[in-house]
Design a protein around this motif. Structure first.
Motif, PDB file in Angstrom:
ATOM      1  N   GLY A 269       0.793  -1.222   0.000  1.00 42.91           N
ATOM      2  CA  GLY A 269       0.000   0.000   0.000  1.00 42.91           C
ATOM      3  C   GLY A 269       0.824   1.270   0.000  1.00 42.91           C
ATOM      4  N   ARG A 270       2.165   1.149   0.051  1.00 44.49           N
ATOM      5  CA  ARG A 270       3.037   2.328   0.112  1.00 44.49           C
ATOM      6  C   ARG A 270       4.022   2.380  -1.057  1.00 44.49           C
ATOM      7  NH1 ARG A 270       6.454   1.687   4.151  1.00 44.49           N
ATOM      8  NH2 ARG A 270       5.870  -0.432   4.708  1.00 44.49           N
ATOM      9  N   VAL A 271       3.850   1.500  -2.030  1.00 46.24           N
ATOM     10  CA  VAL A 271       4.750   1.493  -3.182  1.00 46.24           C
ATOM     11  C   VAL A 271       4.313   2.566  -4.180  1.00 46.24           C
ATOM     12  CG1 VAL A 271       5.619   0.157  -5.132  1.00 46.24           C
ATOM     13  CG2 VAL A 271       5.290  -0.947  -2.905  1.00 46.24           C
ATOM     14  N   VAL A 272       5.271   3.411  -4.570  1.00 47.21           N
ATOM     15  CA  VAL A 272       5.040   4.462  -5.558  1.00 47.21           C
ATOM     16  C   VAL A 272       5.828   4.099  -6.812  1.00 47.21           C
ATOM     17  CG1 VAL A 272       5.416   6.886  -6.124  1.00 47.21           C
ATOM     18  CG2 VAL A 272       4.718   6.247  -3.803  1.00 47.21           C
ATOM     19  N   LEU A 273       5.132   3.790  -7.882  1.00 48.39           N
ATOM     20  CA  LEU A 273       5.820   3.521  -9.143  1.00 48.39           C
ATOM     21  C   LEU A 273       6.315   4.841  -9.735  1.00 48.39           C
ATOM     22  CD1 LEU A 273       3.533   0.822 -10.823  1.00 48.39           C
ATOM     23  CD2 LEU A 273       5.557   0.503  -9.368  1.00 48.39           C
ATOM     24  N   VAL A 274       7.597   4.886 -10.061  1.00 45.95           N
ATOM     25  CA  VAL A 274       8.208   6.068 -10.672  1.00 45.95           C
ATOM     26  C   VAL A 274       8.963   5.620 -11.914  1.00 45.95           C
ATOM     27  CG1 VAL A 274       8.456   7.247  -8.451  1.00 45.95           C
ATOM     28  CG2 VAL A 274      10.356   5.880  -9.335  1.00 45.95           C
ATOM     29  N   THR A 275       9.277   6.571 -12.776  1.00 48.33           N
ATOM     30  CA  THR A 275      10.065   6.219 -13.952  1.00 48.33           C
ATOM     31  C   THR A 275      11.540   6.542 -13.780  1.00 48.33           C
ATOM     32  OG1 THR A 275       9.668   8.360 -15.025  1.00 48.33           O
ATOM     33  CG2 THR A 275       8.122   6.554 -15.511  1.00 48.33           C
ATOM     34  N   ASP A 276      11.872   7.658 -13.127  1.00 45.54           N
ATOM     35  CA  ASP A 276      13.237   8.186 -13.124  1.00 45.54           C
ATOM     36  C   ASP A 276      13.708   8.326 -14.569  1.00 45.54           C
ATOM     37  OD1 ASP A 276      15.543   9.247 -12.050  1.00 45.54           O
ATOM     38  OD2 ASP A 276      16.480   7.316 -11.619  1.00 45.54           O
ATOM     39  N   ALA A 277      12.759   8.647 -15.446  1.00 44.78           N
ATOM     40  CA  ALA A 277      13.040   8.720 -16.880  1.00 44.78           C
ATOM     41  C   ALA A 277      13.975   9.870 -17.201  1.00 44.78           C
ATOM     42  CB  ALA A 277      11.735   8.886 -17.660  1.00 44.78           C
ATOM     43  N   ILE A 278      14.789   9.663 -18.233  1.00 46.02           N
ATOM     44  CA  ILE A 278      15.639  10.711 -18.767  1.00 46.02           C
ATOM     45  C   ILE A 278      15.234  10.963 -20.213  1.00 46.02           C
ATOM     46  CG2 ILE A 278      17.476   9.976 -17.196  1.00 46.02           C
ATOM     47  CD1 ILE A 278      19.003   9.015 -19.764  1.00 46.02           C
ATOM     48  N   ALA A 279      16.010  11.763 -20.922  1.00 47.39           N
ATOM     49  CA  ALA A 279      15.674  12.113 -22.298  1.00 47.39           C
ATOM     50  C   ALA A 279      15.489  10.899 -23.194  1.00 47.39           C
ATOM     51  CB  ALA A 279      16.750  13.031 -22.875  1.00 47.39           C
ATOM     52  N   ALA A 280      16.100   9.774 -22.825  1.00 49.33           N
ATOM     53  CA  ALA A 280      16.035   8.563 -23.640  1.00 49.33           C
ATOM     54  C   ALA A 280      14.672   7.883 -23.608  1.00 49.33           C
ATOM     55  CB  ALA A 280      17.110   7.573 -23.182  1.00 49.33           C
ATOM     56  N   ALA A 281      13.826   8.232 -22.646  1.00 49.15           N
ATOM     57  CA  ALA A 281      12.512   7.588 -22.545  1.00 49.15           C
ATOM     58  C   ALA A 281      11.675   7.892 -23.777  1.00 49.15           C
ATOM     59  CB  ALA A 281      11.785   8.067 -21.297  1.00 49.15           C
ATOM     60  N   GLY A 282      11.082   6.844 -24.350  1.00 57.72           N
ATOM     61  CA  GLY A 282      10.272   7.000 -25.545  1.00 57.72           C
ATOM     62  C   GLY A 282      11.076   7.211 -26.805  1.00 57.72           C
ATOM     63  N   MET A 283      12.371   6.933 -26.741  1.00 54.07           N
ATOM     64  CA  MET A 283      13.264   7.186 -27.869  1.00 54.07           C
ATOM     65  C   MET A 283      14.017   5.913 -28.243  1.00 54.07           C
ATOM     66  SD  MET A 283      12.763  10.393 -28.514  1.00 54.07           S
ATOM     67  CE  MET A 283      14.152  10.932 -29.508  1.00 54.07           C
ATOM     68  N   PRO A 284      14.594   5.875 -29.460  1.00 57.54           N
ATOM     69  CA  PRO A 284      15.376   4.701 -29.876  1.00 57.54           C
ATOM     70  C   PRO A 284      16.747   4.672 -29.208  1.00 57.54           C
ATOM     71  CG  PRO A 284      15.446   6.377 -31.573  1.00 57.54           C
ATOM     72  CD  PRO A 284      14.470   6.874 -30.538  1.00 57.54           C
ATOM     73  N   ALA A 285      17.431   3.564 -29.323  1.00 55.76           N
ATOM     74  CA  ALA A 285      18.798   3.454 -28.819  1.00 55.76           C
ATOM     75  C   ALA A 285      19.658   4.560 -29.414  1.00 55.76           C
ATOM     76  CB  ALA A 285      19.380   2.086 -29.162  1.00 55.76           C
ATOM     77  N   GLY A 286      20.586   5.076 -28.594  1.00 57.17           N
ATOM     78  CA  GLY A 286      21.444   6.154 -29.078  1.00 57.17           C
ATOM     79  C   GLY A 286      22.027   6.947 -27.939  1.00 57.17           C
ATOM     80  N   LYS A 287      22.550   8.124 -28.252  1.00 59.91           N
ATOM     81  CA  LYS A 287      23.229   8.978 -27.285  1.00 59.91           C
ATOM     82  C   LYS A 287      22.303  10.090 -26.800  1.00 59.91           C
ATOM     83  CE  LYS A 287      27.786   8.163 -29.336  1.00 59.91           C
ATOM     84  NZ  LYS A 287      28.991   8.788 -29.967  1.00 59.91           N
ATOM     85  N   TYR A 288      22.302  10.309 -25.475  1.00 59.34           N
ATOM     86  CA  TYR A 288      21.466  11.333 -24.854  1.00 59.34           C
ATOM     87  C   TYR A 288      22.269  12.003 -23.749  1.00 59.34           C
ATOM     88  CZ  TYR A 288      17.926   8.794 -27.453  1.00 59.34           C
ATOM     89  OH  TYR A 288      17.228   8.203 -28.462  1.00 59.34           O
ATOM     90  N   THR A 289      21.647  12.958 -23.039  1.00 61.80           N
ATOM     91  CA  THR A 289      22.304  13.578 -21.900  1.00 61.80           C
ATOM     92  C   THR A 289      21.368  13.589 -20.704  1.00 61.80           C
ATOM     93  OG1 THR A 289      21.587  15.808 -22.529  1.00 61.80           O
ATOM     94  CG2 THR A 289      23.754  15.074 -23.320  1.00 61.80           C
ATOM     95  N   LEU A 290      21.958  13.595 -19.511  1.00 58.35           N
ATOM     96  CA  LEU A 290      21.241  13.756 -18.253  1.00 58.35           C
ATOM     97  C   LEU A 290      21.963  14.839 -17.478  1.00 58.35           C
ATOM     98  CD1 LEU A 290      19.283  13.049 -15.977  1.00 58.35           C
ATOM     99  CD2 LEU A 290      20.813  11.163 -15.338  1.00 58.35           C
ATOM    100  N   SER A 291      21.361  16.023 -17.418  1.00 54.08           N
ATOM    101  CA  SER A 291      21.973  17.167 -16.747  1.00 54.08           C
ATOM    102  C   SER A 291      23.395  17.397 -17.253  1.00 54.08           C
ATOM    103  CB  SER A 291      21.979  16.961 -15.227  1.00 54.08           C
ATOM    104  OG  SER A 291      22.282  18.159 -14.543  1.00 54.08           O
ATOM    105  N   GLY A 292      23.561  17.282 -18.558  1.00 49.11           N
ATOM    106  CA  GLY A 292      24.852  17.513 -19.179  1.00 49.11           C
ATOM    107  C   GLY A 292      25.772  16.315 -19.215  1.00 49.11           C
ATOM    108  N   ILE A 293      25.389  15.208 -18.591  1.00 52.84           N
ATOM    109  CA  ILE A 293      26.210  14.002 -18.549  1.00 52.84           C
ATOM    110  C   ILE A 293      25.887  13.151 -19.772  1.00 52.84           C
ATOM    111  CG2 ILE A 293      26.771  11.911 -17.238  1.00 52.84           C
ATOM    112  CD1 ILE A 293      25.697  13.452 -14.744  1.00 52.84           C
ATOM    113  N   PRO A 294      26.871  12.815 -20.614  1.00 56.19           N
ATOM    114  CA  PRO A 294      26.585  11.958 -21.771  1.00 56.19           C
ATOM    115  C   PRO A 294      26.197  10.544 -21.334  1.00 56.19           C
ATOM    116  CG  PRO A 294      28.694  13.109 -22.009  1.00 56.19           C
ATOM    117  CD  PRO A 294      28.268  13.273 -20.587  1.00 56.19           C
ATOM    118  N   VAL A 295      25.140  10.022 -21.918  1.00 56.10           N
ATOM    119  CA  VAL A 295      24.701   8.661 -21.637  1.00 56.10           C
ATOM    120  C   VAL A 295      24.366   7.974 -22.960  1.00 56.10           C
ATOM    121  CG1 VAL A 295      23.786   9.276 -19.364  1.00 56.10           C
ATOM    122  CG2 VAL A 295      22.265   9.291 -21.324  1.00 56.10           C
ATOM    123  N   VAL A 296      24.411   6.653 -22.919  1.00 57.91           N
ATOM    124  CA  VAL A 296      24.079   5.863 -24.099  1.00 57.91           C
ATOM    125  C   VAL A 296      22.965   4.893 -23.736  1.00 57.91           C
ATOM    126  CG1 VAL A 296      24.914   4.205 -25.803  1.00 57.91           C
ATOM    127  CG2 VAL A 296      26.402   6.065 -25.042  1.00 57.91           C
TER     128      VAL A 296
END
Length: 401
Positions: A269-296
């Motif tokens: 009864g206390r579980v909160v589903l979250v995404t913690d999604a970044i720019a890559a959510a809803g996107m194809p494989a590739g290069k993105y950023t999180l607060s200026g940090i390069p991610v793949v």
């Protein structure tokens, strides 16, 4: 008074139906359950599927190619207009660790966006979640260590005295840091929710944080002291202490399915589903950023250069389907992504089909894919600049192929 009916609906934590919801001025004015006559006479008759409250994502760093930390007006609009297609009607944009001046400026940016989007086809911005900079250097994860800071009285003053401080609705911090308990008290006294996260705290320190006013844990089991049989760590302490809501990234990468079930049962009864999604959510494989940090993004998981998981590519509707696929009750899973996160923020007007709540509604297919979404009784279509409110004229919908 426009009405909408569905053969099944999630109301009061259970699956019921048929159900008919009446809406006036963006607010639910009545909910009729198990009345086939009322359902058949509704203005909008949904032929199948499930009607639920809109989803509430309290941890999202960006999506659809957009990083909130660097987003302009058009990019904020893009995310807020596309989130309803994932069932999300309210969200809490999250900024991760950065220089304090940058985070304070981010509050003002979000305030301007919230004001500008007040009328329009958008998911609702609830406020800002600062995930940092008051985090443990030993549990910083993808957050840049050079920007970490202790929650000194001066730092808390700068945040609470900022011109857009009212936009701050949640702070994640490590409660074992010097000054953390005093900071928790000050934030909670100001009406800001405090979540423990990115922390090496012991169970005793977690209890002290709860005593000071902390009420959530950020992405349980990730970037925190783990569960052991003699030291419960952060997961054990927060699951056992009913003062905590437990944020869970249910992409089945951050937390294995067996552990998702453990959290579900341990924090019932206390579980909160979250995404913690970044720019890559809803996107194809590739290069993105999180607060200026390069991610793949590869194989569904975004990582930085050293391989550390950097947020997620999850959408909240997928989190719902993932948890249902584990055999969990559909109505309870929906509530973990709607009512429970709303309650965690003290927003009893969101995340539920109830009289007096905002008319945020989602029509799902039988397989729990969102088909149609309303915010404040106004239909929101991805990318649309305007959309009609619930109509007065009768509308019977055909089933989409």
């Amino acid at each position: 008074m426009p009405t909408i009916s569905a053969p099944r609906a999630v109301v009061d934590g259970r699956m019921t139906g048929p159900a008919t919801v009446a809406v006036e001025d963006g607010v639910i004015t009545s909910v009729t359950q198990e009345d086939e006559v009322a359902a058949a006479a509704a203005d909008i008759v949904l032929p199948d599927g499930v009607l639920t409250a809109g989803l509430v994502d309290i941890q999202i760093n960006g999506a659809f190619g957009v990083d909130f930390a660097a987003a302009g007006d058009a990019q904020w609009n893009l995310v807020a207009s596309r989130l309803p297609a994932t069932g999300v009607t309210s969200f809490q944009p999250t900024y991760i660790t950065a220089p304090l001046d940058d985070l304070i400026r981010g509050l003002a940016v979000a305030e301007a966006v919230q004001r500008r989007q007040a009328v329009g086809p958008y998911a609702r911005i609830l406020g800002v979640h600062l995930e940092g900079p008051f985090l443990s250097p030993s549990r910083h994860g993808v957050h840049e260590k050079r920007f970490l800071a202790e929650p000194t009285a001066d730092a808390v003053d700068r945040i609470l005295d900022a011109p857009a401080a009212e936009m701050l609705t949640m702070v994640t911090l490590a409660p074992e840091l010097p000054g953390a308990l005093a900071a928790i008290r000050r934030f909670t006294d100001a009406g800001i929710r405090v979540s423990v996260g990115h922390t090496d705290a012991t169970a005793v320190q977690i209890t002290a944080a709860a005593d000071a006013g902390a009420t959530l844990v950020t992405h349980i089991f990730n970037a925190q002291r783990g569960l052991a049989h003699r030291e419960p760590g952060v997961p054990g302490a927060t699951m056992a202490d009913r003062r905590f809501y437990c944020g869970l990234i249910a992409d089945l990468h951050h937390v294995a399915k067996e552990v998702c079930l453990l959290v579900w049962r341990g924090a019932r009864g206390r579980v909160v589903l979250v995404t913690d999604a970044i720019a890559a959510a809803g996107m194809p494989a590739g290069k993105y950023t999180l607060s200026g940090i390069p991610v793949v993004l590869e194989n569904g998981v975004p990582r930085n250069a050293d391989g550390t998981i950097a947020g997620s590519a999850l959408t909240l509707d997928l989190a719902v389907r993932n948890m249902i696929s584990l055999g969990l009750p559909e109505a309870q899973v929906i509530e973990a992504a709607s009512r429970v996160p709303a309650d965690a923020l003290g927003r009893t007007d969101l995340g539920r089909i109830a009289v007096g709540a905002k008319a945020d509604l989602v029509w799902w297919s039988e397989g729990f894919h969102p088909r149609r979404t309303w915010v404040d009784g106004r239909e929101v279509t991805a990318g649309a600049e305007s959309a009609p409110s619930l109509p007065a004229a009768r509308e019977t919908l055909a089933v989409s192929p």
